[in-house]
Design an enzyme around this catalytic site. Structure first.
Site, PDB file in Angstrom:
ATOM      1  N   LYS A   1       0.841  -1.205   0.000  1.00  0.00           N
ATOM      2  CA  LYS A   1       0.000   0.000   0.000  1.00  0.00           C
ATOM      3  C   LYS A   1       0.877   1.256   0.000  1.00  0.00           C
ATOM      4  O   LYS A   1       0.620   2.206  -0.743  1.00  0.00           O
ATOM      5  CB  LYS A   1      -0.946  -0.014   1.207  1.00  0.00           C
ATOM      6  CG  LYS A   1      -2.051  -1.049   1.062  1.00  0.00           C
ATOM      7  CD  LYS A   1      -2.825  -1.302   2.350  1.00  0.00           C
ATOM      8  CE  LYS A   1      -3.786  -2.477   2.152  1.00  0.00           C
ATOM      9  NZ  LYS A   1      -4.467  -2.894   3.385  1.00  0.00           N
TER      10      LYS A   1
ATOM     11  N   GLN B   1      -4.311  -1.659   9.705  1.00  0.00           N
ATOM     12  CA  GLN B   1      -4.227  -2.975   9.061  1.00  0.00           C
ATOM     13  C   GLN B   1      -4.778  -4.052   9.993  1.00  0.00           C
ATOM     14  O   GLN B   1      -4.387  -4.144  11.158  1.00  0.00           O
ATOM     15  CB  GLN B   1      -2.760  -3.273   8.683  1.00  0.00           C
ATOM     16  CG  GLN B   1      -2.559  -4.570   7.921  1.00  0.00           C
ATOM     17  CD  GLN B   1      -3.204  -4.571   6.537  1.00  0.00           C
ATOM     18  OE1 GLN B   1      -3.149  -3.589   5.805  1.00  0.00           O
ATOM     19  NE2 GLN B   1      -3.822  -5.685   6.171  1.00  0.00           N
TER      20      GLN B   1
ATOM     21  N   ASP C   1     -10.792   2.993   4.406  1.00  0.00           N
ATOM     22  CA  ASP C   1     -11.115   1.570   4.274  1.00  0.00           C
ATOM     23  C   ASP C   1     -12.631   1.382   4.202  1.00  0.00           C
ATOM     24  O   ASP C   1     -13.106   0.293   3.854  1.00  0.00           O
ATOM     25  CB  ASP C   1     -10.572   0.790   5.486  1.00  0.00           C
ATOM     26  CG  ASP C   1      -9.352  -0.042   5.136  1.00  0.00           C
ATOM     27  OD1 ASP C   1      -9.150  -0.342   3.946  1.00  0.00           O
ATOM     28  OD2 ASP C   1      -8.602  -0.403   6.067  1.00  0.00           O
TER      29      ASP C   1
END
Ligand code: NAD
Length: 290
Positions: free
Chosen positions: A52, A96, A119
């Site tokens: 990412k 994460q 997200d």
């Protein structure tokens, strides 16, 4: 048979984003800045976060990796989230998953400011998605939608079976595929661990989106001729012939299923890169909606 190439599609999306970043730069505006919090040193999570961050560099975003030790307390993680929420330099950030067991994932999700939740996991954003309002769509399901859209896969009026009902993949996938949009407008069946006649349901599917987390689960005898299959699963399987010591496989038995499909996404090189592209799209949206 068409291979739904997530690597090439995500590269095309990244090129489009890079153009947008250049436009921001030449207008003297701030470039998007994505931050990622990683707690602990789970190998797979480290790989995902690094990918990412690397993708951010590729499109001209700024990026910050907040690398915290596995024994970070929940309170300290929440404080780090507050700091990012309040930092005007950061346009969007992710935490994460999975987190170490002593940390409550729900508390963490709720703490992220919805306007920085790239997200798309915060309940406010999930609610907005369900109502079809503008929001950050969750990266993986949105990546699948982008992939279907860019390959002009017909979804309207089709029977789409989603396998797995997690909050981050299966459930939002079912919502997006059933919305009045293109791609979308599918008749969706959301299946899960208590579904008793999965094979029968799958055999009636025009499109199968597989996200249950079991290597090679979907086999050729579960798929009708001409179906479209999207494989969300990612697993590291030990393989001494590889330099890394492992190879990646999905939730689909690729060889068997590909033989029957009209289109299929591979692993690696399918949904994984699309998830990253989608995250970048959300981060660009975060700065543009300011
Ligand atoms: P999860 O474990 O949270 O959820 C799995 C779901 O599958 C559950 O809803 C469960 O009910 C269902 N399930 C389990 N066994 C089943 C069975 N026999 N039949 C039908 N349904 C069954 O998993 P998740 O977080 O949604 O992830 C699924 C897979 O996707 C994993 O392999 C994960 O690594 C992968 N993943 C990939 C990406 C990506 O970017 N490509 C992103 C997220 C997750």
């Amino acid at each position: 048979m068409i291979v739904l190439d997530g690597k090439a599609t995500s590269a095309a999306i990244k090129d489009e984003i890079a153009v947008e970043v250049e436009k921001l730069k030449s207008a003297g505006k701030k470039v998007p800045h994505l931050a990622a919090i990683l707690v602990g040193n789970d190998g797979a999570s480290q790989t995902y976060v690094n990918a990412k961050v690397k993708a951010c560099e590729k499109v001209g975003f700024e990026s910050t990796l907040v690398d915290l030790p596995a024994n970070t307390t929940e309170a300290d993680l929440l404080k780090t989230i507050d700091d990012l929420n309040n930092n005007p330099e950061i346009d969007g950030f992710i935490v994460q998953l999975p987190l170490p067991e002593h940390i409550d994932e729900d508390k963490v999700t709720l703490r992220v400011a919805p306007e920085k939740d790239v997200d798309g996991f915060h309940p406010e954003n999930v609610g907005r998605m369900s109502l079809g309002l503008p929001t950050f769509l969750p990266a993986t399901p949105n990546g699948v939608m982008e992939m279907l859209g860019r390959y002009n896969i017909e979804t309207s009026g089709k029977h789409c079976v989603v396998i797995g009902r997690s909050n981050i993949v299966g459930t939002p996938m079912s919502i997006l595929m059933s919305r009045n949009s293109n791609p979308g407008n599918a008749t969706v069946t959301l299946t899960h661990s208590r579904t008793s006649n999965l094979k029968e349901v799958c055999l009636s599917a025009d499109i199968i989106i597989v996200a249950l987390g079991k290597p090679n689960f979907l086999t050729g005898d579960m798929v009708k001729e001409g179906a479209v299959v999207v494989d969300v699963g990612i697993h590291r399987i030990e393989d001494s012939t590889k330099k890394s010591g492992f190879r990646l496989v999905g939730d689909v038995n690729y060889e068997e299923v590909a033989a029957k499909c009209s289109a299929i996404s591979p692993v690696p090189g399918g949904v994984g890169p699309m998830t990253i592209a989608s995250l970048l799209q959300n981060t660009l949206k975060a700065i543009k909606s300011k």
